[in-house]
Write an enzyme that holds these catalytic residues in place. Structure first.
Site, mmCIF file in Angstrom:
data_model
loop_
_atom_site.group_PDB
_atom_site.id
_atom_site.type_symbol
_atom_site.label_atom_id
_atom_site.label_comp_id
_atom_site.label_asym_id
_atom_site.label_seq_id
_atom_site.Cartn_x
_atom_site.Cartn_y
_atom_site.Cartn_z
ATOM 1 C CD GLN A 20 -6.929 -4.160 4.362
ATOM 2 O OE1 GLN A 20 -8.352 -5.208 4.873
ATOM 3 N NE2 GLN A 20 -7.279 -3.519 4.467
ATOM 4 C CE LYS A 32 -7.282 -0.114 6.451
ATOM 5 N NZ LYS A 32 -7.604 -0.208 4.671
ATOM 6 C CG ASP A 37 0.357 -2.486 6.397
ATOM 7 O OD1 ASP A 37 -0.979 -2.300 7.140
ATOM 8 O OD2 ASP A 37 0.337 -1.428 5.108
ATOM 9 C CB CYS A 80 -3.708 3.460 -1.523
ATOM 10 S SG CYS A 80 -4.778 4.512 -1.555
ATOM 11 C CG HIS A 104 -2.034 0.671 1.488
ATOM 12 N ND1 HIS A 104 -1.508 2.328 1.737
ATOM 13 C CD2 HIS A 104 -3.390 0.744 1.156
ATOM 14 C CE1 HIS A 104 -2.762 3.142 1.642
ATOM 15 N NE2 HIS A 104 -3.940 2.336 1.265
HETATM 16 N N1 PMP Z 1 -2.280 -0.454 4.524
HETATM 17 C C1 PMP Z 1 -2.847 -1.489 4.323
HETATM 18 C C2 PMP Z 1 -2.643 -3.194 3.621
HETATM 19 C C3 PMP Z 1 -4.277 -0.789 4.170
HETATM 20 O O1 PMP Z 1 -5.507 -2.293 3.618
HETATM 21 C C4 PMP Z 1 -4.781 0.595 4.320
HETATM 22 C C5 PMP Z 1 -6.082 1.196 4.093
HETATM 23 N N2 PMP Z 1 -5.962 0.706 3.565
HETATM 24 C C6 PMP Z 1 -3.573 1.459 4.727
HETATM 25 C C7 PMP Z 1 -2.067 0.598 5.042
HETATM 26 C C8 PMP Z 1 -3.412 2.731 5.089
HETATM 27 O O2 PMP Z 1 -4.755 2.932 6.875
HETATM 28 P P1 PMP Z 1 -4.922 3.755 6.527
HETATM 29 O O3 PMP Z 1 -5.580 5.019 5.394
HETATM 30 O O4 PMP Z 1 -5.869 3.592 7.693
HETATM 31 O O5 PMP Z 1 -4.213 4.662 7.899
#
Ligand code: PMP
Length: 402
Positions: free
Chosen positions: A200, A223, A197, A360, A120
């Site tokens: 998920q 999440k 990270d 992203c 991401h």
């Molecule tokens: N890493 C991963 C794998 C994600 O799915 C996300 C959210 N889509 C993020 C980082 C970023 O999370 P946040 O926008 O809640 O800070």
């Protein structure tokens, strides 16, 4: 397996007309159970006051609630101590915190940071910012043919200059699950740290972070069925102890004069300003809710739905599936001749919400050779009725596009 579905607990899962809303975008953000909404409303209402400062009883009570949330998170991730839990705004902030504190003090010119092709942007851009300032270099670990981080390739990328390996525990696009223990062993074999990270994985896996062997773990409350505006950085206490502050302000100090300030020990050192009090308390309620169902059951439930969806999509000859067969509850696909945004718009008319875009993860899109994918992601409230509605919408889209 689908008996797990708890739609009735989630007021967000109906449309304004009271029809079922087939929400298949849980990887972006999860709907909230009534227990979380109620906990947040109480914390904002009859229980509300500041924390850590007030001498009056309401504030003392609120402080107990805020610190109880920290202990609950520590227990949920298997931390050795609640001092290893830093409350931040979300995973993005957690990773930036590590980059700007640990990264800025530990990385030197020519040091290597290993990321993977499926990361991401939140686990790419902070490292680019640090690399630009320190002269460290980013290496990109490739993926296996079916879209998992290739740990054989990781092994060959590692050198004595590798200081950090930072990887998604579960991919938000492909649902692929990392063998985190093996990644940790590989990183440690060259003296590097492993950041996971966990955006998920936290919502769908039982966690024992010390046993997984990672050094940093980041996730977002929203999440995990909790509110936005709160997330968690877990790191081993010795690492946090050695890290300088991230933000300066109230609550993170021991003493302040114009000549010199001294800083509080972790986790307070990293929590400048009035914290996310109500969000932490609501996150506590979310963790209680998820834990009572059992994260392992959630994983099996959502992975089962993902498998069923993949099988049904495979039955349509114009659909290309991405990612491994065995995955967490996230399915990315492309319909021949239909832009994912058009599919998303038609599905919306059927009260089906999917995500269409680059998620992203633009480097991953480039690797897959597509500008965007359609993504259906499941949560603990998902069931076969959501898959049926999605398939009806996809078949209608096929008829519209011929
Ligand atoms: N890493 C991963 C794998 C994600 O799915 C996300 C959210 N889509 C993020 C980082 C970023 O999370 P946040 O926008 O809640 O800070």
């Amino acid at each position: 397996m689908q008996t797990l579905s708890r739609k009735a607990d989630f007021p967000g899962l109906v449309t304004a007309d009271g029809a079922p809303w087939h929400y298949l975008d849980t990887a972006a953000t999860a709907q909230k159970p009534r227990a979380v909404i109620d906990a947040m409303a109480r914390a904002l209402g009859e229980d509300y006051a500041t924390v850590h400062r007030g001498v009056y009883s309401r504030s003392a009570q609120m402080t107990l609630g805020y610190e109880a949330a920290r202990r609950r998170v520590a227990e949920f991730v298997g931390a050795d101590s609640e001092n290893e839990i830093v409350f931040v705004r979300g995973a993005t902030e957690a990773i930036n915190l590590v980059a700007m504190t640990w990264g800025m003090t530990q990385l030197r010119e020519g040091d290597r940071i290993v990321l993977s092709m499926l990361e991401h942007h939140s686990n790419i851009v902070p490292w680019q910012l640090v690399a630009a300032k320190t002269g460290a270099v980013i290496d990109v670990c490739p993926l296996t043919e079916d879209g998992r981080i290739d740990l054989g390739a990781l092994e060959t990328l590692l050198t004595s200059r590798t200081k950090l390996v930072s990887l998604a525990h579960v991919s938000n696009v492909l649902g692929s699950v990392l063998d985190a223990r093996r990644a940790a062993d590989l990183a440690h074999s060259v003296g590097a740290k492993l950041l996971l990270d966990g955006c998920q994985s936290a919502p769908r896996m039982t966690l024992d972070l010390p046993a997984l062997g990672c050094d940093f773990y980041a996730f977002s409350g929203h999440k995990l069925y909790g509110p936005t505006g709160i997330g968690v950085l877990w790191a081993r206490e010795d690492l946090l102890d050695a890290m300088p502050p991230y933000h300066g302000g109230g609550a993170m100090i021991e003493s302040v004069t114009f000549e010199k300030s001294t800083y509080a020990p972790p986790p307070q050192r990293f929590e400048a300003g009035t914290p996310m009090i109500t969000e932490a308390i609501a996150l506590h309620a979310a963790i209680d809710y998820v834990d009572a169902l059992g994260p392992d059951r959630l994983f099996a439930h959502e992975a089962g739905l993902a498998k069923q969806l993949r099988d049904e999509l495979r039955g349509l000859n114009s659909v290309r599936l991405f990612g491994p067969e065995e995955s967490a509850g996230i399915v990315s696909f492309e319909m021949e001749g239909v832009h994912p945004h058009d599919l998303g718009t038609i599905l919306d008319e059927e009260n089906v919400a999917i995500r269409a875009g680059h998620h992203c993860a633009q480097p991953l899109m480039a690797h897959l050779g597509v500008p965007a994918t359609a993504r259906a992601s499941f949560g603990l409230y998902s069931d076969e009725s959501d898959i049926a509605a999605l398939m009806r919408g996809i078949e209608r889209t096929q008829r519209i596009f011929g």
